[in-house]
Design an enzyme around this catalytic site. Sequence first.
Site, PDB file in Angstrom:
ATOM      1  N   ASP A  49       0.793  -1.231   0.000  1.00 51.34           N
ATOM      2  CA  ASP A  49       0.000   0.000   0.000  1.00 51.34           C
ATOM      3  C   ASP A  49       0.826   1.282   0.000  1.00 51.34           C
ATOM      4  OD1 ASP A  49       0.859   0.124   2.717  1.00 51.34           O
ATOM      5  OD2 ASP A  49      -0.974  -0.856   3.399  1.00 51.34           O
ATOM      6  N   ARG A  63       1.034   6.905   0.082  1.00 50.59           N
ATOM      7  CA  ARG A  63       0.264   5.880   0.803  1.00 50.59           C
ATOM      8  C   ARG A  63      -1.122   5.846   0.184  1.00 50.59           C
ATOM      9  NH1 ARG A  63      -2.401   2.582   3.189  1.00 50.59           N
ATOM     10  NH2 ARG A  63      -2.095   1.820   5.290  1.00 50.59           N
ATOM     11  N   ASP A  68      -5.424  -1.085   3.602  1.00 48.28           N
ATOM     12  CA  ASP A  68      -4.345  -1.536   4.470  1.00 48.28           C
ATOM     13  C   ASP A  68      -3.996  -2.957   4.053  1.00 48.28           C
ATOM     14  OD1 ASP A  68      -2.519  -1.674   6.618  1.00 48.28           O
ATOM     15  OD2 ASP A  68      -4.057  -2.466   7.975  1.00 48.28           O
ATOM     16  N   THR A  69      -2.744  -3.163   3.641  1.00 47.23           N
ATOM     17  CA  THR A  69      -2.287  -4.504   3.284  1.00 47.23           C
ATOM     18  C   THR A  69      -1.505  -5.069   4.466  1.00 47.23           C
ATOM     19  OG1 THR A  69      -0.261  -3.647   2.251  1.00 47.23           O
ATOM     20  CG2 THR A  69      -2.171  -3.997   0.807  1.00 47.23           C
ATOM     21  N   GLU A  71       1.425  -6.403   6.778  1.00 49.63           N
ATOM     22  CA  GLU A  71       2.775  -5.860   6.896  1.00 49.63           C
ATOM     23  C   GLU A  71       3.842  -6.779   6.293  1.00 49.63           C
ATOM     24  OE1 GLU A  71       3.436  -2.894   7.790  1.00 49.63           O
ATOM     25  OE2 GLU A  71       1.517  -2.363   8.672  1.00 49.63           O
ATOM     26  N   ARG A 113       3.686  11.441   4.256  1.00 52.80           N
ATOM     27  CA  ARG A 113       3.475  10.716   3.005  1.00 52.80           C
ATOM     28  C   ARG A 113       2.297  11.345   2.279  1.00 52.80           C
ATOM     29  NH1 ARG A 113       2.858   4.777   5.599  1.00 52.80           N
ATOM     30  NH2 ARG A 113       1.258   6.012   6.639  1.00 52.80           N
TER      31      ARG A 113
END
Length: 176
Positions: A49, A63, A68-69, A71, A113
Amino acid sequence: MTSLNKQWIAAALLPILIISMILSGCQSKSASTHNGRESVKVERVVDGDTFEIKLDGKKEKVRLIGVDTPETKKPNTPVMFYGKEASDFTKKRLENKTVELEWDVERKDRYDRLLAYVWIDDELYNRTLISEGYARIATFPPNVKYVDLFKKDQEEARKKQKGLWKDYDSAFEKKK
């Protein structure tokens, strides 16, 4: 037309020509498109992501908004279930490609970001990550432009047990 008239017209048009040349030279290195998106080249994918671009000659992290992918790069955290697949998928789809960024209300997060929706032609890539099971929804108001679409995509992916939904508990850390 007399020679004097031609000289007068040339003299009148010269400043307009010079100003036009100066203004066109001052434009950003990234091109804005007709739909308000900004065309950029993805230099490097960090994980599923997050990726890097050059914007106005400066390296920037981007971002993806609303996703949300699992980690893969978080310090002191093992690679989570389906994290490598999500990262590899984003790398395959975005790295060294030209994409369009669409902004929402807030343009940067607390980590400095850039926050963006990513378009590949007519495809909203953020949605693709969710619908294919590479990501879950992560909503941070006020950047919620596509949240209703994302919810539908996530519910469909969850029902079909796509990607991270095969073992959701292993894909994301539990809050303690």
